[in-house]
Write an enzyme that holds these catalytic residues in place. Structure first.
Site, PDB file in Angstrom:
ATOM      1  N   ASP A   6     -78.403 -23.475  10.702  1.00 31.67           N
ATOM      2  CA  ASP A   6     -78.580 -24.785  11.012  1.00 31.67           C
ATOM      3  C   ASP A   6     -77.542 -25.011  12.558  1.00 31.67           C
ATOM      4  O   ASP A   6     -76.471 -24.851  12.362  1.00 31.67           O
ATOM      5  CB  ASP A   6     -78.416 -25.589  10.611  1.00 31.67           C
ATOM      6  CG  ASP A   6     -78.793 -27.416  10.694  1.00 31.67           C
ATOM      7  OD1 ASP A   6     -80.165 -27.254  11.175  1.00 31.67           O
ATOM      8  OD2 ASP A   6     -78.547 -27.678  10.409  1.00 31.67           O
ATOM      9  N   ASN A   9     -74.105 -29.905  16.793  1.00 27.18           N
ATOM     10  CA  ASN A   9     -73.569 -29.708  17.862  1.00 27.18           C
ATOM     11  C   ASN A   9     -72.707 -30.133  17.786  1.00 27.18           C
ATOM     12  O   ASN A   9     -71.786 -29.282  18.595  1.00 27.18           O
ATOM     13  CB  ASN A   9     -73.545 -31.783  18.361  1.00 27.18           C
ATOM     14  CG  ASN A   9     -74.757 -32.104  18.739  1.00 27.18           C
ATOM     15  OD1 ASN A   9     -76.003 -31.618  19.717  1.00 27.18           O
ATOM     16  ND2 ASN A   9     -75.588 -33.143  18.276  1.00 27.18           N
ATOM     17  N   VAL A  13     -74.019 -24.142  10.831  1.00 25.90           N
ATOM     18  CA  VAL A  13     -74.120 -24.307   8.912  1.00 25.90           C
ATOM     19  C   VAL A  13     -74.378 -23.287   8.916  1.00 25.90           C
ATOM     20  O   VAL A  13     -76.626 -22.619   9.236  1.00 25.90           O
ATOM     21  CB  VAL A  13     -74.626 -25.344   8.268  1.00 25.90           C
ATOM     22  CG1 VAL A  13     -74.521 -25.044   7.150  1.00 25.90           C
ATOM     23  CG2 VAL A  13     -74.116 -26.833   8.543  1.00 25.90           C
ATOM     24  N   GLY A 107     -85.614 -34.553  15.109  1.00 22.35           N
ATOM     25  CA  GLY A 107     -84.794 -33.132  15.412  1.00 22.35           C
ATOM     26  C   GLY A 107     -85.422 -32.223  14.393  1.00 22.35           C
ATOM     27  O   GLY A 107     -85.673 -32.235  12.767  1.00 22.35           O
ATOM     28  N   ASP A 109     -83.648 -30.101  12.047  1.00 20.15           N
ATOM     29  CA  ASP A 109     -82.681 -30.940  11.137  1.00 20.15           C
ATOM     30  C   ASP A 109     -83.032 -31.729  10.182  1.00 20.15           C
ATOM     31  O   ASP A 109     -83.567 -31.278   8.987  1.00 20.15           O
ATOM     32  CB  ASP A 109     -81.884 -30.719  11.705  1.00 20.15           C
ATOM     33  CG  ASP A 109     -80.861 -32.583  12.331  1.00 20.15           C
ATOM     34  OD1 ASP A 109     -81.816 -32.409  12.948  1.00 20.15           O
ATOM     35  OD2 ASP A 109     -79.655 -32.875  12.438  1.00 20.15           O
ATOM     36  N   THR A 132     -72.255 -34.596  13.640  1.00 14.05           N
ATOM     37  CA  THR A 132     -71.378 -35.515  14.538  1.00 14.05           C
ATOM     38  C   THR A 132     -72.008 -36.749  14.867  1.00 14.05           C
ATOM     39  O   THR A 132     -71.507 -37.771  15.338  1.00 14.05           O
ATOM     40  CB  THR A 132     -71.912 -34.803  15.949  1.00 14.05           C
ATOM     41  OG1 THR A 132     -71.589 -33.051  16.452  1.00 14.05           O
ATOM     42  CG2 THR A 132     -71.043 -34.920  17.526  1.00 14.05           C
ATOM     43  N   THR A 184     -50.521 -48.695  11.318  1.00  6.21           N
ATOM     44  CA  THR A 184     -51.374 -48.171  12.497  1.00  6.21           C
ATOM     45  C   THR A 184     -51.911 -47.400  11.882  1.00  6.21           C
ATOM     46  O   THR A 184     -53.362 -47.536  12.160  1.00  6.21           O
ATOM     47  CB  THR A 184     -50.366 -47.729  13.868  1.00  6.21           C
ATOM     48  OG1 THR A 184     -50.071 -49.296  14.604  1.00  6.21           O
ATOM     49  CG2 THR A 184     -51.800 -48.003  14.512  1.00  6.21           C
TER      50      THR A 184
END
Length: 262
Positions: A6, A9, A13, A107, A109, A132, A184
């Site tokens: 697969d 971006n 995989v 897509g 996927d 992504t 922070t």
């Protein structure tokens, strides 16, 4: 045995499947500047790592959201396995009815996930894929793909935050000790982890309200395991979802020709 890839971006995989069993799941960085030979070497190295004999692999299948890599990866697989891979796209049988304005724009996927989701968990179903982009997809009671949402992914959000603010540092994706951060870094960690979890919970609640029932949820993708433990809704984590979908699609398109061999 088949080899499934697969192309996402951020990562490829990759896994080998024998009947319904996924033998391994691994990730390689997506790099559009890599050559066919470089990907071939990476794939062969991965198979060697798991002591898988190339001669035992009878075919391969690819899904992709990175068109520039389609031909490169397919060519690498063909050289490695001496057989042409099946590329998920128009003309490939999936068994899923796509109820979208433009079905060809969905897509591959997402459709692959839907195939595996319906097979393993039934319908209706909500599917979350955190890569992504974070995608949320739905299938209805009839098992038809009816649409979903596309949301900036965890790392995309984090990278945007740090690149557009001069004093916020880059951080690792891990949960802080307390919800309310005292520095922070912990404030950022809490915001990204608990913020993403809260977003998923809110979207799931809205989808269930829209669909009128308590639809089950399954999640996959490289970052899902970092977020879903902090969701309040029950979400099944299935790392192998996409690869299992690719295996099902491969068999659906080849069993008649091959007689249903492994």
């Amino acid at each position: 045995m088949i080899l499934a890839v697969d192309i996402g971006n951020t990562n490829l995989v990759i896994g080998c499947l024998k009947k319904d069993k996924v033998l391994f799941v691994e990730r390689l960085s997506t790099n559009t500047s890599n050559t066919e030979l470089e990907y071939l070497v990476n794939l062969k190295t991965l198979l060697d790592l798991y002591n898988i004999d190339i001669a035992s692999i009878r075919g391969s299948i690819v899904s992709s959201v990175v068109p520039p890599l389609d031909n490169i990866i397919c060519a690498a697989l063909e050289k490695l396995l001496h057989s042409k891979p099946l590329l998920v796209g128009p003309g490939v049988k999936t068994g899923i009815n796509i109820l979208m304005d433009n079905p060809s724009s969905v897509g591959s996927d997402l459709i692959v996930n839907a195939v595996a989701g319906v097979a393993d968990y039934g319908a209706p179903l909500i599917m979350i894929d955190m890569g992504t982009a974070t995608t949320i997809s739905m299938v209805d009671k009839k098992g038809s793909y009816i649409g979903g949402m596309i949301i900036p992914g965890v790392r995309v959000s984090l990278d945007s935050l740090t690149s557009r603010t001069s004093r916020l540092p880059r951080i690792s994706l891990e949960v802080p000790k307390k919800l309310i951060g005292k520095n922070t870094v912990d404030c950022m960690k809490s915001g990204i982890i608990h913020g993403q979890a809260s977003m998923l919970d809110g979207m799931i609640d809205r989808i269930r309200e829209d669909m009128g029932e308590e639809v089950p949820v399954v999640a996959t993708g490289g970052l899902s395991h970092k977020i879903i433990p902090y969701c309040r809704n029950e979400i099944i984590y299935d790392e192998q979802l996409t690869l299992k979908g690719l295996g099902l699609i491969y068999r659906k398109n080849t069993e008649k020709q091959s007689g249903g061999a492994n």
